[in-house]
Design a protein around this motif. Structure first.
Motif, PDB file in Angstrom:
ATOM      1  N   PRO A 169       0.840  -1.207   0.000  1.00  0.00           N
ATOM      2  CA  PRO A 169       0.000   0.000   0.000  1.00  0.00           C
ATOM      3  C   PRO A 169       0.873   1.254   0.000  1.00  0.00           C
ATOM      4  O   PRO A 169       2.014   1.230   0.482  1.00  0.00           O
ATOM      5  N   MET A 170       0.349   2.349  -0.512  1.00  0.00           N
ATOM      6  CA  MET A 170       1.123   3.573  -0.706  1.00  0.00           C
ATOM      7  C   MET A 170       1.861   4.029   0.542  1.00  0.00           C
ATOM      8  O   MET A 170       3.051   4.354   0.492  1.00  0.00           O
ATOM      9  N   THR A 171       1.179   4.088   1.662  1.00  0.00           N
ATOM     10  CA  THR A 171       1.810   4.602   2.881  1.00  0.00           C
ATOM     11  C   THR A 171       3.018   3.768   3.264  1.00  0.00           C
ATOM     12  O   THR A 171       4.102   4.304   3.547  1.00  0.00           O
ATOM     13  N   ARG A 172       2.869   2.453   3.232  1.00  0.00           N
ATOM     14  CA  ARG A 172       3.973   1.552   3.563  1.00  0.00           C
ATOM     15  C   ARG A 172       5.088   1.655   2.522  1.00  0.00           C
ATOM     16  O   ARG A 172       6.275   1.694   2.860  1.00  0.00           O
ATOM     17  N   ARG A 224       6.478  13.282  -8.200  1.00  0.00           N
ATOM     18  CA  ARG A 224       7.854  13.769  -8.350  1.00  0.00           C
ATOM     19  C   ARG A 224       8.275  14.436  -7.050  1.00  0.00           C
ATOM     20  O   ARG A 224       7.540  15.244  -6.477  1.00  0.00           O
ATOM     21  N   GLY A 225       9.478  14.079  -6.591  1.00  0.00           N
ATOM     22  CA  GLY A 225      10.014  14.768  -5.429  1.00  0.00           C
ATOM     23  C   GLY A 225      10.494  13.838  -4.333  1.00  0.00           C
ATOM     24  O   GLY A 225      10.384  12.616  -4.424  1.00  0.00           O
ATOM     25  N   LYS A 226      11.032  14.443  -3.320  1.00  0.00           N
ATOM     26  CA  LYS A 226      11.561  13.714  -2.164  1.00  0.00           C
ATOM     27  C   LYS A 226      10.465  13.518  -1.115  1.00  0.00           C
ATOM     28  O   LYS A 226       9.776  14.487  -0.747  1.00  0.00           O
ATOM     29  N   VAL A 227      10.326  12.316  -0.663  1.00  0.00           N
ATOM     30  CA  VAL A 227       9.376  12.028   0.389  1.00  0.00           C
ATOM     31  C   VAL A 227      10.055  12.221   1.740  1.00  0.00           C
ATOM     32  O   VAL A 227      11.041  11.544   2.050  1.00  0.00           O
ATOM     33  N   GLU A 228       9.569  13.186   2.502  1.00  0.00           N
ATOM     34  CA  GLU A 228      10.105  13.471   3.822  1.00  0.00           C
ATOM     35  C   GLU A 228       9.219  12.811   4.863  1.00  0.00           C
ATOM     36  O   GLU A 228       8.025  13.094   4.948  1.00  0.00           O
ATOM     37  N   LEU A 229       9.794  11.910   5.641  1.00  0.00           N
ATOM     38  CA  LEU A 229       9.041  11.215   6.655  1.00  0.00           C
ATOM     39  C   LEU A 229       9.020  12.020   7.955  1.00  0.00           C
ATOM     40  O   LEU A 229      10.000  12.697   8.280  1.00  0.00           O
ATOM     41  N   GLU A 230       7.924  11.933   8.652  1.00  0.00           N
ATOM     42  CA  GLU A 230       7.841  12.619   9.937  1.00  0.00           C
ATOM     43  C   GLU A 230       8.748  11.931  10.938  1.00  0.00           C
ATOM     44  O   GLU A 230       8.875  10.706  10.978  1.00  0.00           O
ATOM     45  N   GLU A 269      -5.862   5.155  -3.076  1.00  0.00           N
ATOM     46  CA  GLU A 269      -4.609   5.066  -2.326  1.00  0.00           C
ATOM     47  C   GLU A 269      -3.960   6.433  -2.145  1.00  0.00           C
ATOM     48  O   GLU A 269      -3.363   6.715  -1.111  1.00  0.00           O
ATOM     49  N   VAL A 270      -4.048   7.285  -3.144  1.00  0.00           N
ATOM     50  CA  VAL A 270      -3.513   8.639  -3.004  1.00  0.00           C
ATOM     51  C   VAL A 270      -4.241   9.368  -1.879  1.00  0.00           C
ATOM     52  O   VAL A 270      -3.632  10.095  -1.080  1.00  0.00           O
ATOM     53  N   GLN A 271      -5.535   9.163  -1.781  1.00  0.00           N
ATOM     54  CA  GLN A 271      -6.326   9.841  -0.763  1.00  0.00           C
ATOM     55  C   GLN A 271      -6.007   9.365   0.646  1.00  0.00           C
ATOM     56  O   GLN A 271      -6.303  10.064   1.615  1.00  0.00           O
ATOM     57  N   THR A 272      -5.399   8.191   0.773  1.00  0.00           N
ATOM     58  CA  THR A 272      -5.045   7.698   2.111  1.00  0.00           C
ATOM     59  C   THR A 272      -3.766   8.338   2.640  1.00  0.00           C
ATOM     60  O   THR A 272      -3.452   8.191   3.826  1.00  0.00           O
ATOM     61  N   LEU A 273      -3.030   9.048   1.790  1.00  0.00           N
ATOM     62  CA  LEU A 273      -1.766   9.642   2.213  1.00  0.00           C
ATOM     63  C   LEU A 273      -1.997  10.863   3.091  1.00  0.00           C
ATOM     64  O   LEU A 273      -3.009  11.562   2.955  1.00  0.00           O
ATOM     65  N   PRO A 274      -1.057  11.163   3.967  1.00  0.00           N
ATOM     66  CA  PRO A 274      -1.127  12.418   4.713  1.00  0.00           C
ATOM     67  C   PRO A 274      -1.157  13.596   3.743  1.00  0.00           C
ATOM     68  O   PRO A 274      -0.580  13.519   2.644  1.00  0.00           O
ATOM     69  N   ARG A 275      -1.794  14.674   4.145  1.00  0.00           N
ATOM     70  CA  ARG A 275      -1.962  15.819   3.248  1.00  0.00           C
ATOM     71  C   ARG A 275      -0.636  16.353   2.724  1.00  0.00           C
ATOM     72  O   ARG A 275      -0.527  16.766   1.573  1.00  0.00           O
ATOM     73  N   SER A 280      -0.202  15.982  -2.100  1.00  0.00           N
ATOM     74  CA  SER A 280      -0.054  16.952  -3.193  1.00  0.00           C
ATOM     75  C   SER A 280       1.067  16.590  -4.157  1.00  0.00           C
ATOM     76  O   SER A 280       1.149  17.139  -5.253  1.00  0.00           O
ATOM     77  N   MET A 281       1.944  15.662  -3.768  1.00  0.00           N
ATOM     78  CA  MET A 281       3.050  15.247  -4.631  1.00  0.00           C
ATOM     79  C   MET A 281       2.592  14.332  -5.762  1.00  0.00           C
ATOM     80  O   MET A 281       3.288  14.169  -6.764  1.00  0.00           O
ATOM     81  N   PHE A 282       1.426  13.701  -5.582  1.00  0.00           N
ATOM     82  CA  PHE A 282       1.024  12.624  -6.475  1.00  0.00           C
ATOM     83  C   PHE A 282      -0.291  12.919  -7.192  1.00  0.00           C
ATOM     84  O   PHE A 282      -1.149  13.617  -6.675  1.00  0.00           O
TER      85      PHE A 282
END
Length: 210
Positions: A145-148, A203-209, A174-180, A184-186
């Motif tokens: 899944p996207m988040t994982r 496109r871009g770098k995914v920054e994890l909390e 799946e895009v809608q399940t992502l944090p806000r 916006s990246m996808f």
């Protein structure tokens, strides 16, 4: 929209060299033979191999500039889709195939060797054990899944990384399940193979909390 095996093959042929087409034909033959030994793809899809697997993988190159120098990181490569197809179509791009299942690793290594894919590197281990590097493209077909998926692969991304994630009918959901902050990246692009399927493109770098 692609309709039938002849149409699917023509779609792929238009996107690669004659040498690549020969290798793709060889891949199809090897896969059909190996599928009798291990369940690489569903038996029901053997008759639509070009549509369901080869063209479905090949359509991803339309989202990446030919000037891209790689590397391309394919997560959970399994039978080799899309990773092997990309490595064949774009021999100038380094392609890393991540797969942790022993028999699938052996299959990927065998095909890479037999088709002389010098640009293809099989990472026979869990993604968590793959060393860090900056990926120009990250792809995944039925990996997680996207988040994982983003949690596991964020460390390979940069501000220029292109994400190509075929998600079938669940793409928009799946895009809608992502944090806000990540949503916006996808966005979702229509698959050229299946009118009901979508490809999550980003496109871009995914920054994890922290």
């Amino acid at each position: 929209m692609i309709s039938g095996e002849q149409d699917a093959r023509a779609f792929v042929v238009a996107r690669c060299t004659p040498e690549a087409v020969q290798r793709l034909d060889a891949l199809a033959e090897l896969l059909t033979h190996e599928n009798a030994r291990q369940n690489l793809i569903a038996k029901a899809t053997e008759a639509s191999l070009w549509t369901r697997h080869l063209a479905d993988s090949a359509q991803l190159v339309d989202h990446v500039s030919r000037e891209t120098s790689g590397p391309w990181l394919d997560l959970g490569s399994g039978a080799g889709f899309p990773g092997l197809v990309i490595a064949i179509m774009r021999p100038e791009w380094p392609v890393h195939l991540v797969e942790s299942r022993k028999r699938r690793i052996e299959w990927l290594q065998t095909v890479s060797r037999e088709l002389r894919l010098e640009n293809c590197r099989v990472e026979g281990k869990r993604l968590e054990l793959v060393g860090d590097f900056e990926a120009s493209v990250i792809s995944a077909r039925a990996f997680a899944p996207m988040t994982r998926l983003l949690d596991l692969s964020a460390r390979f991304s940069t501000s220029d990384t292109i994400w190509l994630l075929p998600k079938g009918r669940s793409a928009a959901q799946e895009v809608q399940t992502l944090p806000r902050r990540l949503r916006s990246m996808f966005h979702v692009e229509q698959s050229q193979i299946d009118p009901d399927a979508g490809i999550v493109v980003g496109r871009g770098k995914v920054e994890l909390e922290q």
